[in-house]
Design an enzyme around this catalytic site. Structure first.
Site, mmCIF file in Angstrom:
data_model
loop_
_atom_site.group_PDB
_atom_site.id
_atom_site.type_symbol
_atom_site.label_atom_id
_atom_site.label_comp_id
_atom_site.label_asym_id
_atom_site.label_seq_id
_atom_site.Cartn_x
_atom_site.Cartn_y
_atom_site.Cartn_z
ATOM 1 N N GLY A 1 21.439 -30.379 -30.856
ATOM 2 C CA GLY A 1 20.984 -28.886 -30.380
ATOM 3 C C GLY A 1 19.786 -29.180 -29.335
ATOM 4 O O GLY A 1 19.047 -30.271 -29.599
ATOM 5 N N ARG B 1 27.512 -32.944 -29.922
ATOM 6 C CA ARG B 1 27.408 -33.404 -31.289
ATOM 7 C C ARG B 1 28.236 -34.370 -31.792
ATOM 8 O O ARG B 1 28.340 -34.673 -33.067
ATOM 9 C CB ARG B 1 27.399 -32.122 -32.134
ATOM 10 C CG ARG B 1 25.994 -31.103 -32.023
ATOM 11 C CD ARG B 1 26.106 -30.290 -33.450
ATOM 12 N NE ARG B 1 25.090 -29.203 -33.185
ATOM 13 C CZ ARG B 1 23.831 -29.519 -33.608
ATOM 14 N NH1 ARG B 1 23.462 -30.691 -33.970
ATOM 15 N NH2 ARG B 1 23.111 -28.580 -33.450
ATOM 16 N N ASP C 1 17.618 -36.383 -36.964
ATOM 17 C CA ASP C 1 17.791 -37.394 -38.050
ATOM 18 C C ASP C 1 19.262 -38.178 -37.872
ATOM 19 O O ASP C 1 19.288 -39.475 -37.948
ATOM 20 C CB ASP C 1 17.331 -36.914 -39.288
ATOM 21 C CG ASP C 1 18.107 -35.718 -39.518
ATOM 22 O OD1 ASP C 1 18.773 -35.005 -38.753
ATOM 23 O OD2 ASP C 1 18.275 -35.080 -40.931
ATOM 24 N N ASP C 2 20.268 -37.231 -37.769
ATOM 25 C CA ASP C 2 21.542 -38.081 -37.920
ATOM 26 C C ASP C 2 21.481 -38.795 -36.239
ATOM 27 O O ASP C 2 22.404 -39.868 -36.724
ATOM 28 C CB ASP C 2 22.665 -36.843 -37.759
ATOM 29 C CG ASP C 2 22.929 -36.078 -39.108
ATOM 30 O OD1 ASP C 2 22.404 -36.713 -39.905
ATOM 31 O OD2 ASP C 2 23.384 -34.914 -39.085
ATOM 32 N N LYS D 1 13.689 -35.851 -31.684
ATOM 33 C CA LYS D 1 13.851 -34.496 -31.195
ATOM 34 C C LYS D 1 14.473 -33.599 -32.150
ATOM 35 O O LYS D 1 15.362 -33.965 -33.021
ATOM 36 C CB LYS D 1 14.932 -34.747 -29.992
ATOM 37 C CG LYS D 1 15.291 -33.405 -29.521
ATOM 38 C CD LYS D 1 17.049 -33.064 -29.693
ATOM 39 C CE LYS D 1 17.551 -32.963 -30.923
ATOM 40 N NZ LYS D 1 18.955 -32.767 -31.042
ATOM 41 N N THR D 2 13.903 -32.319 -32.279
ATOM 42 C CA THR D 2 14.688 -31.296 -33.033
ATOM 43 C C THR D 2 13.640 -30.083 -33.278
ATOM 44 O O THR D 2 12.653 -30.491 -33.518
ATOM 45 C CB THR D 2 15.248 -31.573 -34.487
ATOM 46 O OG1 THR D 2 16.005 -30.392 -34.832
ATOM 47 C CG2 THR D 2 14.321 -32.286 -35.336
ATOM 48 N N ILE D 3 14.035 -28.705 -32.723
ATOM 49 C CA ILE D 3 13.026 -27.709 -32.936
ATOM 50 C C ILE D 3 12.816 -27.455 -34.412
ATOM 51 O O ILE D 3 11.732 -27.033 -34.949
ATOM 52 C CB ILE D 3 13.780 -26.512 -32.480
ATOM 53 C CG1 ILE D 3 15.008 -25.806 -32.900
ATOM 54 C CG2 ILE D 3 13.879 -26.540 -31.047
ATOM 55 C CD1 ILE D 3 15.442 -24.617 -32.932
ATOM 56 N N ASP D 4 13.733 -28.104 -35.489
ATOM 57 C CA ASP D 4 13.549 -27.798 -36.776
ATOM 58 C C ASP D 4 12.443 -28.400 -37.502
ATOM 59 O O ASP D 4 11.901 -28.088 -38.543
ATOM 60 C CB ASP D 4 14.922 -28.374 -37.582
ATOM 61 C CG ASP D 4 15.941 -27.685 -37.253
ATOM 62 O OD1 ASP D 4 16.109 -26.585 -36.411
ATOM 63 O OD2 ASP D 4 17.242 -27.928 -37.725
HETATM 64 P P1 FBP Z 1 19.307 -30.657 -34.161
HETATM 65 O O1 FBP Z 1 19.231 -30.933 -35.548
HETATM 66 O O2 FBP Z 1 20.623 -31.264 -33.285
HETATM 67 O O3 FBP Z 1 18.244 -30.510 -33.316
HETATM 68 O O4 FBP Z 1 19.878 -28.964 -33.954
HETATM 69 C C1 FBP Z 1 19.006 -28.036 -34.876
HETATM 70 C C2 FBP Z 1 19.499 -26.688 -34.516
HETATM 71 O O5 FBP Z 1 18.821 -25.983 -33.507
HETATM 72 C C3 FBP Z 1 19.483 -25.938 -35.944
HETATM 73 O O6 FBP Z 1 18.345 -25.442 -36.008
HETATM 74 C C4 FBP Z 1 20.472 -24.995 -36.021
HETATM 75 O O7 FBP Z 1 21.237 -24.743 -37.192
HETATM 76 C C5 FBP Z 1 21.619 -25.969 -35.155
HETATM 77 O O8 FBP Z 1 20.980 -26.740 -34.370
HETATM 78 C C6 FBP Z 1 22.379 -24.820 -34.418
HETATM 79 O O9 FBP Z 1 23.676 -25.619 -33.899
HETATM 80 P P2 FBP Z 1 24.483 -25.398 -32.511
HETATM 81 O O10 FBP Z 1 23.474 -25.536 -31.344
HETATM 82 O O11 FBP Z 1 25.647 -26.152 -32.645
HETATM 83 O O12 FBP Z 1 24.989 -23.830 -32.507
#
Ligand code: FBP
Length: 549
Positions: A78, A142, A172-173, A199-202
């Protein structure tokens, strides 16, 4: 391309670097490391990259002349604000090492490497994207890099382009896969280093070594701005309850950070709900009681923050999702041939009766999402589940039969919001712009140091950027064995909200006051220009977590 006035002004921003990285560096090695758990299993799976030392950089008064480096970069998963600055940091870093260095971007995520789709990132391209949000410079995806055939196919193009180092920017993945790729290339003497970037906004890729993932700061500031705006509207009209779902696939860091920034009436924290073993009915009652108590004071309005991953933490649904994962994982081939109707029948026919009952309690649309929608990693697509509507509907049903609410002459008019995609591509805050540029510049230094299987790490983040400490952490150090899709796998341990941590404790100490009074904070928009106390503040999570440093 036409640009806004802010875009033009922001393009000239020079991200701040840790002082150490402003001159040539040398590596300082720490002690050999161990994985965070399951040491024997991880050591066996990563014989060539396990146990490496943590490293940090120091200024090098007598550096050897640099050699040109050909580097590849991949954006994975993401979007998160600041990705473009990681890439510009890598570019500037390798050019500083040698002006003939070259950077290649693989397109649309890891699949670009396997399918040999790439562009060379030249100075004019990089300059277009400095300090901007988004991942559109090369796109993201992804696709999971996990099979030997993918690694070999990738190696073909890396060899063709003379690339000797690959930077994988991901969560993480993706960083787990970076470690697996690093091990494979090392075991096969492929001559390709692999470096990860957090990286991840989470905000769930963090640990004792990685203080935060990039993008969390900006995304939570964007959401907090809008939550603040809604709270002001809410406090003006005094007639709606706003149910606001916030992104963050699993952990509740985003919801917690936004709560600390805006002081809503309610914020659910999934990790606490799991720990207290709360059922869906108990969560509904918790919300309804606050709605009733505010109604008794004449306040038929409020705000409630709901973490995206909530459903997976409610014990009865966690159990259901676990059985679903095992069932679908163990029958992958069979399931791939089924249409939705057959799949539903198969699932309902094979689940434990208590799990069928939990599924049937949910509205049909939510039940279907749980059963049928999975991402390529096999995760439930929580961002598609409308938990905010599920909860407000159940609260409305509860209040319809609640005597105390009727006695208070309460009114309950819910409105729904989901903030996620709005924040993932925002122009990075100064914090993320600086942090990301430093992570990229630091990745170039790690490549120059010849290491592989490391994550770019920049620490001491609550201090001004010049005092940040750059270095590298062996990715295997963050790994443990977890059950994924019916198999035990080596993965980077996900950081959930710690209930004994300072950010949660701070929230928990204040939430009753925030519930019954109206204590909203209105943070306003991210500021890119102005005094440091307005523009350069790190997240409250980071500040609380490091308040004693
Ligand atoms: P990452 O773990 O790859 O950074 O993505 C996080 C995220 O933004 C989550 O918060 C959300 O659930 C998911 O991606 C949404 O995925 P997509 O962009 O495939 O709709």
């Amino acid at each position: 391309m036409k640009k806004s006035a802010l875009q033009k002004a922001r393009a000239t921003y020079q991200p701040k670097l840790p002082i150490v990285l402003t001159a040539p560096v040398k590596v300082v090695e720490g002690h050999a490391t161990e994985s965070v758990a399951d040491q024997d299993a991880i050591r066996q799976l990563f014989p060539n990259t396990y146990g490496l030392p943590e490293i940090h950089f120091e200024k090098n008064p007598s550096p050897a002349p640099g050699k040109p480096l050909n580097v590849g970069v991949i954006l994975s998963g993401g979007q998160a604000p600041g990705g473009h600055n990681v890439i510009s940091g890598i570019f500037d870093g390798i050019k500083k090492i040698h002006r003939d260095s070259r950077l290649f971007g693989f397109l649309m995520g890891p699949s670009g490497l396997v399918e040999h789709k790439y562009i060379e990132l030249t100075a004019p391209i990089i300059d277009e994207y400095r300090n901007t949000g988004g991942f559109d410079i090369i796109g993201s995806g992804r696709t999971k890099l996990e099979k030997k055939e993918q690694f070999d196919k990738g190696l073909e193009i890396l060899r063709e382009l003379g690339i000797t180092a690959l930077v994988i920017i991901g969560g993480d993945d993706s960083n787990t896969n970076a470690a697996i790729l690093a091990e494979y290339y090392k075991a096969n003497n492929a001559g390709v280093q692999v470096i990860g970037c957090p990286k991840t906004i989470d905000g769930d890729l963090k640990n004792a070594q990685i203080e935060t993932s990039f993008g969390f700061d900006t995304a939570t500031k964007v959401y907090s701005e809008v939550i603040g705006n809604i709270q002001r509207d809410c406090n003006s009209a005094k007639k709606y309850w706003h149910f606001i779902k916030l992104m963050g696939r699993s952990a509740s860091h985003i919801a917690l950070e936004c709560a600390l920034q805006t002081q809503p009436n309610i914020c659910l924290i999934s990790e606490e709900i799991e720990q207290k073993n709360m059922s869906l009915d108990q969560i509904v009652k918790y919300i309804a009681d606050i709605v009733t108590s505010r109604a008794a004071d004449g306040n038929n309005f409020g705000t409630i923050l709901i973490p995206e991953g909530l459903i997976e933490f409610i014990p009865e649904y966690k159990k259901l999702i676990r059985e679903l994962n095992e069932l679908l994982g163990a029958n992958k081939d069979k399931v791939a041939q089924m249409n939705n109707e057959q799949l539903t029948e198969f699932i309902l026919g094979n689940l434990d009766a208590s799990n069928v009952a939990a599924l049937k309690k949910l509205p049909e649309s939510v039940a279907k999402q749980l059963m049928l929608d999975r991402d390529p990693h096999g995760n439930v697509q929580v961002s598609l589940i409308e938990t905010e509507k599920l909860l407000s509907g159940l609260v409305a049903d509860y209040l319809a039969n609640d005597e105390a609410f009727a006695a208070a002459h309460g009114k309950f008019s819910p409105l729904h919001h989901f903030f996620g995609y709005e924040g993932r591509c925002a122009d990075p805050s100064n914090f993320d712009a600086d942090y990301c540029y430093s992570l990229g510049f630091n990745a170039a230094a790690l490549i120059n140091a010849g290491v592989t299987g490391y994550m770019s790490a920049v620490r001491n983040l609550v201090k001004p950027a010049v005092q940040w400490i750059p270095g590298g952490i062996p990715i295997t150090m963050m790994m443990n064995i977890e059950r994924r899709n019916a198999e035990d796998k080596p993965v980077i341990q996900k950081a959930l909200v710690r209930l004994d941590g300072a950010p949660f404790r701070n929230f928990a100490n204040h939430r009753d006051t925030w519930a019954h009074n109206t204590c909203y904070i209105y943070p306003g928009p991210i500021q890119y220009f102005g005094p440091a106390e307005v523009c350069d503040q790190p997240s409250m999570t980071l500040k609380y977590e490091h308040q004693h440093k």
